[in-house]
Write a protein that holds these residues in place. Structure first.
Motif, PDB file in Angstrom:
ATOM      1  N   LEU A   1      -6.909  38.035  36.982  1.00 46.16           N
ATOM      2  CA  LEU A   1      -6.611  36.767  36.318  1.00 46.16           C
ATOM      3  C   LEU A   1      -5.468  36.055  37.035  1.00 46.16           C
ATOM      4  CD1 LEU A   1      -7.199  34.831  34.001  1.00 46.16           C
ATOM      5  CD2 LEU A   1      -5.582  36.148  32.605  1.00 46.16           C
ATOM      6  N   ALA A   2      -4.444  36.775  37.428  1.00 46.11           N
ATOM      7  CA  ALA A   2      -3.316  36.176  38.157  1.00 46.11           C
ATOM      8  C   ALA A   2      -3.764  35.650  39.519  1.00 46.11           C
ATOM      9  CB  ALA A   2      -2.191  37.199  38.320  1.00 46.11           C
ATOM     10  N   ARG A   3      -4.628  36.407  40.213  1.00 49.41           N
ATOM     11  CA  ARG A   3      -5.128  35.932  41.516  1.00 49.41           C
ATOM     12  C   ARG A   3      -5.952  34.664  41.365  1.00 49.41           C
ATOM     13  NH1 ARG A   3      -6.357  41.375  42.385  1.00 49.41           N
ATOM     14  NH2 ARG A   3      -8.585  40.970  42.587  1.00 49.41           N
TER      15      ARG A   3
ATOM     16  N   LEU B   1     -16.000  35.479  40.421  1.00 47.00           N
ATOM     17  CA  LEU B   1     -17.196  35.112  39.667  1.00 47.00           C
ATOM     18  C   LEU B   1     -17.712  36.276  38.838  1.00 47.00           C
ATOM     19  CD1 LEU B   1     -19.099  33.191  42.487  1.00 47.00           C
ATOM     20  CD2 LEU B   1     -17.491  32.275  40.798  1.00 47.00           C
ATOM     21  N   CYS B   2     -18.065  36.005  37.607  1.00 45.41           N
ATOM     22  CA  CYS B   2     -18.656  37.020  36.743  1.00 45.41           C
ATOM     23  C   CYS B   2     -20.041  37.375  37.277  1.00 45.41           C
ATOM     24  CB  CYS B   2     -18.757  36.491  35.309  1.00 45.41           C
ATOM     25  SG  CYS B   2     -19.657  37.588  34.195  1.00 45.41           S
ATOM     26  N   PRO B   3     -20.347  38.657  37.426  1.00 46.24           N
ATOM     27  CA  PRO B   3     -21.663  39.027  37.931  1.00 46.24           C
ATOM     28  C   PRO B   3     -22.806  38.699  36.963  1.00 46.24           C
ATOM     29  CG  PRO B   3     -20.361  40.979  37.427  1.00 46.24           C
ATOM     30  CD  PRO B   3     -19.464  39.801  37.238  1.00 46.24           C
ATOM     31  N   ILE B   4     -22.492  38.407  35.715  1.00 43.54           N
ATOM     32  CA  ILE B   4     -23.524  38.037  34.747  1.00 43.54           C
ATOM     33  C   ILE B   4     -23.741  36.533  34.746  1.00 43.54           C
ATOM     34  CG2 ILE B   4     -24.210  38.052  32.314  1.00 43.54           C
ATOM     35  CD1 ILE B   4     -22.463  40.601  32.004  1.00 43.54           C
ATOM     36  N   SER B   5     -22.665  35.759  34.530  1.00 35.81           N
ATOM     37  CA  SER B   5     -22.791  34.298  34.394  1.00 35.81           C
ATOM     38  C   SER B   5     -22.707  33.561  35.721  1.00 35.81           C
ATOM     39  CB  SER B   5     -21.695  33.766  33.464  1.00 35.81           C
ATOM     40  OG  SER B   5     -20.429  33.867  34.108  1.00 35.81           O
ATOM     41  N   LYS B   6     -22.143  34.201  36.728  1.00 36.48           N
ATOM     42  CA  LYS B   6     -21.893  33.595  38.050  1.00 36.48           C
ATOM     43  C   LYS B   6     -20.838  32.494  37.998  1.00 36.48           C
ATOM     44  CE  LYS B   6     -25.148  36.175  39.694  1.00 36.48           C
ATOM     45  NZ  LYS B   6     -24.790  37.537  39.938  1.00 36.48           N
ATOM     46  N   GLY B   7     -20.127  32.384  36.874  1.00 36.88           N
ATOM     47  CA  GLY B   7     -19.048  31.406  36.732  1.00 36.88           C
ATOM     48  C   GLY B   7     -17.703  32.051  36.989  1.00 36.88           C
ATOM     49  N   VAL B   8     -16.691  31.219  37.273  1.00 39.66           N
ATOM     50  CA  VAL B   8     -15.336  31.724  37.468  1.00 39.66           C
ATOM     51  C   VAL B   8     -14.848  32.324  36.146  1.00 39.66           C
ATOM     52  CG1 VAL B   8     -12.944  31.112  38.023  1.00 39.66           C
ATOM     53  CG2 VAL B   8     -14.826  30.037  39.267  1.00 39.66           C
ATOM     54  N   MET B   9     -14.298  33.516  36.232  1.00 38.85           N
ATOM     55  CA  MET B   9     -13.860  34.209  35.023  1.00 38.85           C
ATOM     56  C   MET B   9     -12.548  33.633  34.500  1.00 38.85           C
ATOM     57  SD  MET B   9     -14.951  38.155  35.802  1.00 38.85           S
ATOM     58  CE  MET B   9     -14.642  38.186  37.580  1.00 38.85           C
ATOM     59  N   ARG B  10     -12.479  33.433  33.199  1.00 34.98           N
ATOM     60  CA  ARG B  10     -11.276  32.943  32.521  1.00 34.98           C
ATOM     61  C   ARG B  10     -10.605  34.052  31.740  1.00 34.98           C
ATOM     62  NH1 ARG B  10     -10.397  29.812  35.829  1.00 34.98           N
ATOM     63  NH2 ARG B  10     -12.074  28.410  36.331  1.00 34.98           N
ATOM     64  N   ASP B  11     -11.384  35.092  31.390  1.00 39.15           N
ATOM     65  CA  ASP B  11     -10.866  36.242  30.643  1.00 39.15           C
ATOM     66  C   ASP B  11     -11.529  37.494  31.218  1.00 39.15           C
ATOM     67  OD1 ASP B  11      -9.678  37.907  28.799  1.00 39.15           O
ATOM     68  OD2 ASP B  11     -10.840  37.174  27.085  1.00 39.15           O
ATOM     69  N   PRO B  12     -11.149  37.866  32.465  1.00 34.43           N
ATOM     70  CA  PRO B  12     -11.796  39.006  33.110  1.00 34.43           C
ATOM     71  C   PRO B  12     -11.389  40.331  32.476  1.00 34.43           C
ATOM     72  CG  PRO B  12     -10.037  38.159  34.512  1.00 34.43           C
ATOM     73  CD  PRO B  12     -10.148  37.240  33.330  1.00 34.43           C
ATOM     74  N   VAL B  13     -12.384  41.185  32.248  1.00 32.38           N
ATOM     75  CA  VAL B  13     -12.138  42.512  31.689  1.00 32.38           C
ATOM     76  C   VAL B  13     -12.898  43.550  32.502  1.00 32.38           C
ATOM     77  CG1 VAL B  13     -11.676  41.735  29.324  1.00 32.38           C
ATOM     78  CG2 VAL B  13     -14.017  42.246  30.016  1.00 32.38           C
ATOM     79  N   VAL B  14     -12.362  44.762  32.537  1.00 37.05           N
ATOM     80  CA  VAL B  14     -13.020  45.869  33.219  1.00 37.05           C
ATOM     81  C   VAL B  14     -13.769  46.682  32.167  1.00 37.05           C
ATOM     82  CG1 VAL B  14     -12.689  47.940  34.631  1.00 37.05           C
ATOM     83  CG2 VAL B  14     -11.209  45.948  34.965  1.00 37.05           C
ATOM     84  N   ALA B  15     -15.033  46.929  32.440  1.00 35.62           N
ATOM     85  CA  ALA B  15     -15.868  47.744  31.562  1.00 35.62           C
ATOM     86  C   ALA B  15     -15.852  49.189  32.056  1.00 35.62           C
ATOM     87  CB  ALA B  15     -17.292  47.192  31.534  1.00 35.62           C
ATOM     88  N   SER B  16     -16.464  50.077  31.295  1.00 37.26           N
ATOM     89  CA  SER B  16     -16.446  51.505  31.637  1.00 37.26           C
ATOM     90  C   SER B  16     -17.202  51.830  32.926  1.00 37.26           C
ATOM     91  CB  SER B  16     -16.996  52.336  30.485  1.00 37.26           C
ATOM     92  OG  SER B  16     -18.341  52.025  30.235  1.00 37.26           O
ATOM     93  N   ASP B  17     -17.987  50.886  33.446  1.00 34.49           N
ATOM     94  CA  ASP B  17     -18.662  51.106  34.737  1.00 34.49           C
ATOM     95  C   ASP B  17     -17.743  50.806  35.913  1.00 34.49           C
ATOM     96  OD1 ASP B  17     -18.554  48.343  34.650  1.00 34.49           O
ATOM     97  OD2 ASP B  17     -20.701  48.044  35.012  1.00 34.49           O
TER      98      ASP B  17
END
Length: 111
Positions: A99-101, A45-61
């Motif tokens: 994304l694979a998981r 789940l995206c910590p912002i939208s709380k939805g399942v991520m379809r295009d997960p990305v890692v930010a600099s944090d």
């Protein structure tokens, strides 16, 4: 047949569209069965939208977000992490492992 004559970008685009349509049907079936809320791991789940991520990305944090959601944050200057409040760099990196998981989990749960 006709796909053999199609240019490579068209063929790849068509394959991607078919994969997305299949994934959407799986998600709809899962939601119809009431399984999504029970079986979706929090890490998907995206910590912002709380939805399942379809295009997960890692930010600099170091945290993973849905690309669309964190991109909105990056449009604000200075950009701050929604989780740590540290300043964010504008670079995002695909989290292919996650994304694979997610894809494997959905395939196991629904198929």
């Amino acid at each position: 047949g006709a796909d053999l004559l199609a240019p490579e970008p068209y063929r790849r685009g068509r394959e991607r569209l078919e994969a997305l349509e299949k994934a959407e049907k799986r998600r709809e079936r899962c939601e119809t069965l009431g399984l999504r809320a029970v079986l979706t791991p929090d890490e998907f789940l995206c910590p912002i939208s709380k939805g399942v991520m379809r295009d997960p990305v890692v930010a600099s944090d170091g945290h993973t977000y849905e690309r669309v959601e964190i991109s909105r944050v990056l449009q604000i200057y200075p950009s701050r992490s929604p989780l740590t409040r540290e300043r964010l760099e504008p670079h995002l990196y695909p989290n292919r492992a996650l994304l694979a998981r997610i894809a494997n989990h959905e395939a196991e749960v629904i198929d």
